[in-house]
Motif scaffolding. Structure first.
Motif, mmCIF file in Angstrom:
data_model
loop_
_atom_site.group_PDB
_atom_site.id
_atom_site.type_symbol
_atom_site.label_atom_id
_atom_site.label_comp_id
_atom_site.label_asym_id
_atom_site.label_seq_id
_atom_site.Cartn_x
_atom_site.Cartn_y
_atom_site.Cartn_z
ATOM 1 N N TYR A 10 0.842 -1.199 0.000
ATOM 2 C CA TYR A 10 0.000 0.000 0.000
ATOM 3 C C TYR A 10 0.874 1.244 0.000
ATOM 4 C CZ TYR A 10 -3.706 3.304 0.989
ATOM 5 O OH TYR A 10 -4.586 4.345 0.896
ATOM 6 N N TYR A 12 0.563 5.454 0.094
ATOM 7 C CA TYR A 12 -0.257 6.650 0.287
ATOM 8 C C TYR A 12 0.050 7.680 -0.804
ATOM 9 C CZ TYR A 12 -1.865 5.231 4.923
ATOM 10 O OH TYR A 12 -2.469 4.563 5.963
ATOM 11 N N ALA A 22 3.511 2.396 2.764
ATOM 12 C CA ALA A 22 3.117 2.039 4.130
ATOM 13 C C ALA A 22 3.212 0.531 4.383
ATOM 14 C CB ALA A 22 1.691 2.512 4.412
ATOM 15 N N GLY A 45 2.373 0.372 10.291
ATOM 16 C CA GLY A 45 1.422 -0.064 9.264
ATOM 17 C C GLY A 45 0.154 -0.681 9.821
ATOM 18 N N SER A 47 -2.608 0.571 11.420
ATOM 19 C CA SER A 47 -3.880 1.219 11.060
ATOM 20 C C SER A 47 -4.184 1.064 9.572
ATOM 21 C CB SER A 47 -3.849 2.705 11.441
ATOM 22 O OG SER A 47 -3.844 2.857 12.853
ATOM 23 N N THR A 48 -3.145 1.041 8.743
ATOM 24 C CA THR A 48 -3.356 0.831 7.305
ATOM 25 C C THR A 48 -3.937 -0.557 7.053
ATOM 26 O OG1 THR A 48 -1.475 2.270 6.835
ATOM 27 C CG2 THR A 48 -2.256 0.878 5.030
ATOM 28 N N GLN A 51 -7.604 -0.571 7.924
ATOM 29 C CA GLN A 51 -8.448 0.075 6.910
ATOM 30 C C GLN A 51 -8.623 -0.810 5.678
ATOM 31 O OE1 GLN A 51 -6.950 4.052 6.148
ATOM 32 N NE2 GLN A 51 -6.778 4.457 8.337
ATOM 33 N N ALA A 57 -9.661 1.357 2.706
ATOM 34 C CA ALA A 57 -8.554 1.560 1.763
ATOM 35 C C ALA A 57 -8.495 0.330 0.856
ATOM 36 C CB ALA A 57 -7.235 1.728 2.508
#
Length: 280
Positions: A10, A12, A22, A45, A47-48, A51, A57
């Protein structure tokens, strides 16, 4: 089937001067009915990943499969909506989640958004607000007039009102006093025992030891370590070198081993420690 991340990366703001990577080639599985914890420093990483689990995300590369639904870089928002009903995400900061003019309306919004009648949504909201410890006298208050702990409970109730199969919790007890933290962790335990899959991000290693059955350690967007908490927390020196630490009782037990007390494996809970002493 649960959730499977396959070769997920991922980035951003991809394609802009501000882009930042990330996650790097993440492969992991969260099994149906499990209680899976994620630990790691800020920026690792976590919270990514959370999501990605509910489609907030979409991966830059790879795929995220939730039961029979697969999210890829090409997935459109309309295709992902059903995922968000199955996977409820509670944000780290409740202010990010609350917006309605009253507590009751806020908790009822989610189910209404997925087609539930306003009457049924309100009943669900009342049930879940009671479950998290919000009393009726607060139902007509503005959520932003509540204490931080109460706001957090309202945010959790709003997600539970959608009746998700999987509950994703990003630092759900941050800022709570010890009693409030204990009450919420007990609630999540009850939900897990009822069959709900729980995914927990936390910096409290004792909570991982007491509740989780699997743990992933993230570091700089990669999986540094994974396994059952009992296995992972045997690696005290490695975890401490990453400034993550281990449960308090594990660290204490290690100090006893260094003084000559034999333990086949280090205990990770008070209950295990008592058993070691009893049979030692």
């Amino acid at each position: 089937m649960g959730i499977v991340l396959k070769n997920v990366s991922y980035t951003y703001q991809a394609g802009t001067p501000f882009e930042g990577r990330a996650l790097f080639d993440i492969n992991l599985e969260i099994k149906d009915g499990s209680y899976t914890a994620f630990i790691g420093h800020t920026g690792a990483g976590k919270s990514t990943v959370m999501q990605l689990l509910n489609g907030l995300a979409t991966p830059t590369e790879g795929s995220v499969t939730i039961n029979e639904m697969t999210i890829t870089p090409d997935s459109k928002n309309k295709d992902i909506k059903a995922v968000r009903q199955k996977v409820g995400l509670v944000f780290q900061f409740p202010e990010s989640q609350l917006f309605a003019e009253t507590v009751l309306k806020d908790a009822a919004f989610g189910p209404q958004n997925f087609g539930v009648s306003s009457e049924e949504a309100e009943n669900l909201a009342k049930e879940k607000l009671a479950l998290v410890g919000i009393s009726e006298d607060l139902f007509d208050k503005n959520p932003f007039e509540l204490s931080g702990g109460q706001m957090r409970r309202v945010a959790i109730a709003g997600i539970l009102a959608m009746e998700p199969e999987i509950l994703v919790l990003d630092e759900p007890t941050a800022g709570l006093d010890p009693r409030g933290r204990k009450e919420l962790m007990h609630l999540f335990k009850i939900l897990h025992q009822s069959g709900m899959t729980i995914v927990l991000v936390t910096h409290l290693m004792d909570d991982v030891a007491d509740y989780a059955d699997y743990v992933y350690v993230l570091e700089a967007g990669k999986i540094a370590l994974s396994g059952r908490p009992k296995e992972v927390f045997q690696q005290v020196d490695l975890l401490e070198s990453k400034q993550l630490g281990v449960p308090k009782i594990t660290k204490f037990a290690q100090s006893l081993v260094h003084r000559g007390l034999y333990m086949e494996t280090l205990p990770i809970t008070i209950k295990e420690f008592k058993e070691v002493l009893k049979h030692g």
